[in-house]
Design an enzyme around this catalytic site. Structure first.
Site, PDB file in Angstrom:
ATOM      1  N   LYS A 162       0.897  -1.279   0.105  1.00 37.65           N
ATOM      2  CA  LYS A 162       0.000   0.124   0.147  1.00 37.65           C
ATOM      3  C   LYS A 162       0.672   1.321  -0.077  1.00 37.65           C
ATOM      4  CE  LYS A 162      -3.940   0.178   1.878  1.00 37.65           C
ATOM      5  NZ  LYS A 162      -5.231   0.703   2.318  1.00 37.65           N
ATOM      6  N   ASP A 258     -12.455   3.518  10.654  1.00 34.94           N
ATOM      7  CA  ASP A 258     -13.012   3.252   9.295  1.00 34.94           C
ATOM      8  C   ASP A 258     -13.264   1.961   8.922  1.00 34.94           C
ATOM      9  OD1 ASP A 258     -13.707   4.322   6.776  1.00 34.94           O
ATOM     10  OD2 ASP A 258     -11.817   4.284   5.875  1.00 34.94           O
TER      11      ASP A 258
END
Length: 443
Positions: A162, A258
């Site tokens: 990522k 989240d």
């Protein structure tokens, strides 16, 4: 007539003049004649030796001036170079001379990593990550925190890399957060293998999850046929265990902020792994639906009410409970909870639809669930989800209670009062909060 002055007092007398007026004994007077008054006969005639001396004196002055100019230029250049190095490295030179110890940020980072020994995540160079991803050839996904690409380490181990963007804070803060993520260890939490930190370039290296993220399955037309209710139930319970670990099981209490299907990864056996926890502190996402730490945190549709308005309570681990409840209901419905494209207005907000069916009919038969076992599973998952999305944090169960609910029957879990964010909210928040019971009070 001389030029000068005199001052008198009762005990003192002072006199000054421009020419001597007092000659001590045994002294010799020397008369200095100004050049313009000297007679021509007394001036020595210039010769070659005096001319050479004048030239040498002039040459010395030129050399001295040149050396001074060169030295000044060298000094200015040295100052410029030192300033550039300080700006790049963050280190103050000559620290031993000023008696203070100033370390480069990179030194502090290495010290942090060294303190954790084998527990420290491995540090990779950006060029290496670029190489193992074949220059970002296979994109796995994209979110508010960055883009994810598939890579293969030198030993053949598949990984997901990522590449983060819009980082806030310095490198030391980033490494501290990375270490806290690395120290987590749970079957339902994704494993961080390493990281990259080269100036503004930052990346995280995770284990590769061959089945991708949960959203690929729950929003598909044939999601129930692909996974089946039993597998969906196992995934839901696994997510609950992972969140309970982040809230209570690891060294530092971690609020994800989240929780959503895109951040639930599935391994080769469809075991769920919670990803992207801790990144809310480090990133300032560009996407409008992901909001920075200075405002909201999370994704619209999964954000707890207290996160965007303190009127509803204090942000806590219960904020993750709300997000989990929304994920659970989307798993049950196989659709997004808020969808304007449905034909009937009563189905626009799925939690309302689910609550109405459970309250009126005691079932979810309209979902074509099939067997009685499947009906029980869906009803229990939906009931747990409804408890989790209560407006007031105090009315929601903790993740520990949620795990207990998974071990009960649907009738034992029950359904909460209909009081969701999308429903009408009374202006008298205190009165309404008092009327809303929590799961702990009912059980």
């Amino acid at each position: 007539m001389t030029k000068g002055g005199r001052a008198y007092s009762l005990t003192c007398y002072t006199r000054f003049e421009v020419v001597p007026f007092y000659m001590p004994p045994n002294t010799t007077r020397i008369l200095v004649v100004p050049p313009e008054t000297a007679s021509p006969s007394s001036s020595p005639a210039p010769d070659s030796s005096s001319t050479s001396a004048a030239k040498r004196s002039k040459l010395r002055r030129i050399v001295a001036l040149s050396v001074s100019i060169v030295a000044a230029l060298v000094l200015v250049m040295a100052c410029v170079i030192i300033s550039i190095k300080i700006r790049i490295s963050g280190r103050i030179p000559f620290q031993s001379m000023i008696g203070k110890q100033y370390n480069k940020p990179v030194d502090k980072i290495e010290e942090l990593l060294g303190n954790y020994g084998s527990m420290a995540p491995k540090r990779y160079k950006f060029s290496y990550l670029k190489k193992i991803t074949k220059t970002f050839a296979e994109k796995l996904g994209e979110g508010g925190y960055g883009m994810v690409y598939k890579g293969t380490l030198s030993d053949g181990h598949p990984v997901a890399v990522k590449f983060l963007h819009d980082m806030i804070g310095n490198g030391e803060e980033f490494v501290n957060e990375v270490i806290s993520i690395r120290r987590t260890s749970h079957v339902n939490v994704v494993t961080l293998l390493g990281f990259c930190l080269e100036g503004p370039k930052r990346a995280l290296v995770y284990d590769y999850m061959p089945n991708g993220s949960l959203d690929r399955f729950i929003y598909a037309d044939n999601s129930k046929e692909t996974l089946g209710w039993d597998k969906l139930y196992e995934i839901a319970a696994g997510i609950a265990r992972g969140l309970e670990y982040l809230h209570r099981g690891c060294n530092t209490r971690i609020i994800h902020f989240d929780v959503k299907p895109q951040n639930i990864l599935l391994d080769q056996d469809f075991v769920p792994k919670i990803a992207d926890f801790g990144l809310a502190k480090l990133c300032n996402p560009k996407e409008s639906y992901l909001l920075s730490m200075t405002g909201l945190r999370g994704t619209v549709g999964f954000i707890a009410p207290e996160v965007f308005s303190r009127r509803f309570g204090t942000v806590s681990t219960k904020s993750d409970v709300y997000s989990f409840g929304m994920v659970l209901l989307e798993m049950v419905g196989g659709r997004r909870n808020l969808r304007a494209s449905v034909e009937r207005e009563s189905e626009v907000y799925f939690p309302d639809w689910v609550h109405d069916h459970l309250a009126q009919f005691g079932s979810l038969h309209s979902l074509d669930l099939g067997s009685g076992e499947t009906e029980e599973t869906a009803k229990k998952m939906a009931s747990i989800g409804l408890w989790c999305i209560q407006i007031w944090p105090a009315s929601r169960p903790t993740m520990s209670k949620v795990i207990e609910m998974f071990d009960k029957s649907a009738d034992q879990v029950g359904i909460p009062p209909k009081q969701f964010l999308y429903s009408h909210i009374s202006d008298d928040s205190g009165e309404q909060q008092n009327e809303t019971s929590s799961y702990e009070e009912r059980n």
